[in-house]
Design an enzyme around this catalytic site. Structure first.
Site, PDB file in Angstrom:
ATOM      1  N   LYS A  15       0.836  -0.841   0.027  1.00  0.00           N
ATOM      2  CA  LYS A  15       0.116   0.043   0.214  1.00  0.00           C
ATOM      3  C   LYS A  15       0.836   0.939   0.170  1.00  0.00           C
ATOM      4  O   LYS A  15       0.579   2.219  -0.711  1.00  0.00           O
ATOM      5  CB  LYS A  15      -0.893  -0.134   1.262  1.00  0.00           C
ATOM      6  CG  LYS A  15      -1.982  -1.086   1.608  1.00  0.00           C
ATOM      7  CD  LYS A  15      -2.626  -1.050   2.652  1.00  0.00           C
ATOM      8  CE  LYS A  15      -2.201  -1.126   4.273  1.00  0.00           C
ATOM      9  NZ  LYS A  15      -1.761  -2.016   3.876  1.00  0.00           N
ATOM     10  N   ARG A 129      11.510  -6.781   5.164  1.00  0.00           N
ATOM     11  CA  ARG A 129      11.812  -5.174   5.032  1.00  0.00           C
ATOM     12  C   ARG A 129      12.044  -5.342   6.715  1.00  0.00           C
ATOM     13  O   ARG A 129      12.789  -4.108   6.861  1.00  0.00           O
ATOM     14  CB  ARG A 129       9.796  -4.567   5.243  1.00  0.00           C
ATOM     15  CG  ARG A 129       9.880  -3.186   5.551  1.00  0.00           C
ATOM     16  CD  ARG A 129       8.475  -2.556   5.085  1.00  0.00           C
ATOM     17  NE  ARG A 129       7.714  -2.942   6.699  1.00  0.00           N
ATOM     18  CZ  ARG A 129       6.331  -2.831   6.250  1.00  0.00           C
ATOM     19  NH1 ARG A 129       5.363  -2.183   5.310  1.00  0.00           N
ATOM     20  NH2 ARG A 129       6.053  -3.319   7.273  1.00  0.00           N
TER      21      ARG A 129
END
Ligand code: AMP
Length: 188
Positions: A15, A129
């Site tokens: 997103k 991440r």
């Protein structure tokens, strides 16, 4: 082109990446509640101190806190002609509050884009991440908890927007630029 847009999808679906690209393409600000919370944590504000406890546990920050933060942000000039919400609303109480905020201005959401991605893929992305960005909420157990919370509290919101005829589902797997094009195609 319509420009009051919500991006919804599990953590790790991409997103944030897409919000930045769409913001550029559409000329409206990308508003990420997660980014605003992280900036407050970093700045050691009162809001940051409150939010950090929830974020580190993979829980949602309470609705009243999140809603009033979003109301302040949407009242800024740059959001007058449109915006892209990344990570808000996440609960049905937030949907109601957003409806109220917009209705007060005679506005409404035009598109809700759901970025879909399977669980194993998003867990792998989030763990990768964690290595590169060092986010304190990206450890494996917190990641799995965040996905459970998403499924329980946020996934059901897609039904609300589907019933309103606003939901556009886009496959979140693939090249970043291709996904941006897919999103732009669905909202044009
Ligand atoms: P994100 O970067 O969107 O994954 O958000 C990181 C964290 O910030 C979430 O796990 C929550 O703790 C908090 N957060 C972000 N947006 C919201 C929201 N709309 N409602 C409640 N908590 C939120």
């Amino acid at each position: 082109m319509s420009s009051r847009i919500i991006l919804i999808g599990p953590p790790g679906a991409g997103k944030g990446t897409q919000a930045a690209r769409l913001s550029e393409a559409l000329g409206v600000p990308a508003i990420s509640t997660g980014d605003i919370f992280r900036a407050n944590v970093k700045g050691e504000t009162e809001l940051g101190t409150l939010a950090k406890r929830y974020m580190d546990a993979g829980e949602y920050v309470p609705d009243e806190v999140t809603n009033s933060m979003v109301a302040d942000r949407l009242a800024q000039d740059d959001a007058a002609e449109g915006f892209l919400l990344d990570g808000y609303p996440r609960t049905s109480a937030q949907v109601d509050e957003l409806d109220r905020m917009l209705a007060a201005e005679g506005k409404e959401i035009e598109h809700v884009v759901e970025l879909t991605a399977d669980t194993d893929e998003v867990v792998a992305r989030l763990l990768a991440r964690a290595q590169t960005e060092g986010r304190s909420d990206d450890s494996e157990d917190v990641v799995r908890h965040r996905l459970d919370v998403y499924e329980e509290q946020t996934q059901p919101l897609t039904d609300i927007y589907r019933e309103r005829g606003l939901l556009r589902q886009v496959d979140g797997l693939g090249e970043v630029s291709e996904i941006t094009e897919r999103i732009l195609d669905t909202i044009r």
